[in-house]
Design a protein around this motif. Structure first.
Motif, PDB file in Angstrom:
ATOM      1  N   THR A  34       0.828  -1.209   0.000  1.00  0.00           N
ATOM      2  CA  THR A  34       0.000   0.000   0.000  1.00  0.00           C
ATOM      3  C   THR A  34       0.860   1.256   0.000  1.00  0.00           C
ATOM      4  O   THR A  34       0.643   2.178  -0.804  1.00  0.00           O
ATOM      5  CB  THR A  34      -0.928   0.008   1.233  1.00  0.00           C
ATOM      6  OG1 THR A  34      -1.746  -1.161   1.216  1.00  0.00           O
ATOM      7  CG2 THR A  34      -1.813   1.234   1.241  1.00  0.00           C
ATOM      8  N   THR A  37       2.981   1.651  -3.234  1.00  0.00           N
ATOM      9  CA  THR A  37       2.151   2.119  -4.357  1.00  0.00           C
ATOM     10  C   THR A  37       1.936   3.622  -4.278  1.00  0.00           C
ATOM     11  O   THR A  37       2.020   4.329  -5.298  1.00  0.00           O
ATOM     12  CB  THR A  37       0.792   1.397  -4.349  1.00  0.00           C
ATOM     13  OG1 THR A  37       1.003  -0.013  -4.395  1.00  0.00           O
ATOM     14  CG2 THR A  37      -0.059   1.819  -5.534  1.00  0.00           C
ATOM     15  N   SER A  41       3.323   6.456  -6.931  1.00  0.00           N
ATOM     16  CA  SER A  41       2.370   7.395  -7.532  1.00  0.00           C
ATOM     17  C   SER A  41       2.830   8.837  -7.344  1.00  0.00           C
ATOM     18  O   SER A  41       2.724   9.659  -8.262  1.00  0.00           O
ATOM     19  CB  SER A  41       0.980   7.205  -6.910  1.00  0.00           C
ATOM     20  OG  SER A  41       0.495   5.910  -7.148  1.00  0.00           O
ATOM     21  N   ARG A  68      -0.784   0.393 -10.928  1.00  0.00           N
ATOM     22  CA  ARG A  68      -1.303   0.830  -9.626  1.00  0.00           C
ATOM     23  C   ARG A  68      -2.584   0.061  -9.270  1.00  0.00           C
ATOM     24  O   ARG A  68      -2.781  -0.342  -8.124  1.00  0.00           O
ATOM     25  CB  ARG A  68      -1.576   2.331  -9.659  1.00  0.00           C
ATOM     26  CG  ARG A  68      -2.129   2.873  -8.349  1.00  0.00           C
ATOM     27  CD  ARG A  68      -2.742   4.253  -8.505  1.00  0.00           C
ATOM     28  NE  ARG A  68      -3.535   4.569  -7.328  1.00  0.00           N
ATOM     29  CZ  ARG A  68      -4.485   5.487  -7.294  1.00  0.00           C
ATOM     30  NH1 ARG A  68      -4.771   6.196  -8.375  1.00  0.00           N
ATOM     31  NH2 ARG A  68      -5.165   5.709  -6.186  1.00  0.00           N
ATOM     32  N   LEU A  71      -1.599  -3.352  -8.044  1.00  0.00           N
ATOM     33  CA  LEU A  71      -1.027  -3.303  -6.695  1.00  0.00           C
ATOM     34  C   LEU A  71      -2.113  -3.027  -5.652  1.00  0.00           C
ATOM     35  O   LEU A  71      -2.081  -3.578  -4.546  1.00  0.00           O
ATOM     36  CB  LEU A  71       0.063  -2.232  -6.625  1.00  0.00           C
ATOM     37  CG  LEU A  71       1.333  -2.528  -7.436  1.00  0.00           C
ATOM     38  CD1 LEU A  71       2.263  -1.321  -7.437  1.00  0.00           C
ATOM     39  CD2 LEU A  71       2.051  -3.752  -6.873  1.00  0.00           C
ATOM     40  N   ASN A  72      -3.082  -2.177  -6.004  1.00  0.00           N
ATOM     41  CA  ASN A  72      -4.185  -1.895  -5.087  1.00  0.00           C
ATOM     42  C   ASN A  72      -5.027  -3.142  -4.822  1.00  0.00           C
ATOM     43  O   ASN A  72      -5.557  -3.320  -3.713  1.00  0.00           O
ATOM     44  CB  ASN A  72      -5.089  -0.795  -5.654  1.00  0.00           C
ATOM     45  CG  ASN A  72      -4.501   0.585  -5.462  1.00  0.00           C
ATOM     46  OD1 ASN A  72      -3.653   0.793  -4.592  1.00  0.00           O
ATOM     47  ND2 ASN A  72      -4.926   1.539  -6.262  1.00  0.00           N
ATOM     48  N   ASP A  75      -2.815  -5.758  -2.483  1.00  0.00           N
ATOM     49  CA  ASP A  75      -2.657  -5.552  -1.037  1.00  0.00           C
ATOM     50  C   ASP A  75      -3.831  -6.167  -0.273  1.00  0.00           C
ATOM     51  O   ASP A  75      -3.656  -6.801   0.773  1.00  0.00           O
ATOM     52  CB  ASP A  75      -2.425  -4.088  -0.677  1.00  0.00           C
ATOM     53  CG  ASP A  75      -3.574  -3.154  -1.053  1.00  0.00           C
ATOM     54  OD1 ASP A  75      -4.609  -3.631  -1.544  1.00  0.00           O
ATOM     55  OD2 ASP A  75      -3.416  -1.929  -0.860  1.00  0.00           O
ATOM     56  N   SER A 100      -2.492   9.302  -3.657  1.00  0.00           N
ATOM     57  CA  SER A 100      -2.077   8.867  -4.997  1.00  0.00           C
ATOM     58  C   SER A 100      -2.911   9.533  -6.080  1.00  0.00           C
ATOM     59  O   SER A 100      -2.378   9.982  -7.107  1.00  0.00           O
ATOM     60  CB  SER A 100      -2.191   7.341  -5.113  1.00  0.00           C
ATOM     61  OG  SER A 100      -1.329   6.702  -4.205  1.00  0.00           O
TER      62      SER A 100
END
Length: 205
Positions: A34, A37, A41, A68, A71-72, A75, A100
């Motif tokens: 988190t 990321t 950003s 992104r 990755l979001n 997590d 972000s």
């Protein structure tokens, strides 16, 4: 409930399963993903603000936003798979997303051919939409992710706007995309608040 790209999340998560399992083996924590990321950003957004005339950065933004988004999703998948769901993780997830968004989307105000006021309305509308989603918790409803302009939808449209800027599209088209994001973000605020109230309303006998 309006359609949102968020509704495709289960299919997207299935594609990410191999990467998630690799991260579990490496003992990477959800909170590390988190925060990393968000930092990535902020760095990309700073590069856009520093070089707003660099076509390559605008074109590359679409790919970065897809990364992104992955990755979001990861997590949360990691948190569920490893039993590491925490209150801190929930708070980090919300605040890091907003940082972000601001870092990546505010630089559009510096891009040639885009009306800064429209970009600002779109960014503020997006932040308010996420606030409305979280605000649902205060009235006893679940966190709302209704569309039509959720986080994933904004990523799609801002990614498209970045491509249009990078390929030097006409100003009216750029203005049209920015205005669309702003209007649909306002609609999303209303929709999420309405759905929150509906979800916590007493059942009709």
């Amino acid at each position: 409930m309006s359609f949102s790209i968020y509704q495709l999340k289960p299919q997207f998560q299935r594609l990410l399963q191999p990467l998630m399992r690799a991260l579990v083996r490496l003992r990477v924590s959800p909170n590390q993903i988190t925060v990393a990321t968000m930092l990535l950003s902020v760095v990309y957004g700073a590069a856009l603000a520093w070089q707003p005339r660099c076509a390559g950065l605008w074109i590359g933004l679409a790919a970065f936003l897809l990364l992104r988004m992955a990755l979001n999703a990861i997590d949360g998948m990691l948190a569920n798979a490893t039993g590491q769901k925490t209150r801190l993780g929930t708070l980090l997830n919300e605040i890091c997303d907003q940082v972000s968004d601001a870092a990546l989307y505010l630089p559009f105000m510096l891009a040639a051919g885009v009306a800064p006021a429209l970009v600002l309305l779109a960014v503020v509308g997006g932040l308010l939409a996420e606030f409305a989603g979280v605000l649902a918790l205060s009235v006893g409803a679940a966190r709302r992710f209704d569309g039509p302009m959720g986080k994933s939808d904004r990523a799609f449209w801002f990614g498209l706007l970045g491509l249009l800027i990078g390929f030097d599209a006409a100003a009216p088209l750029l203005h049209g995309v920015a205005a669309l994001v702003a209007v649909l973000s306002a609609w999303t605020v209303v929709n999420r608040l309405r759905q929150a109230l509906r979800a916590c309303a007493p059942a009709t006998p």
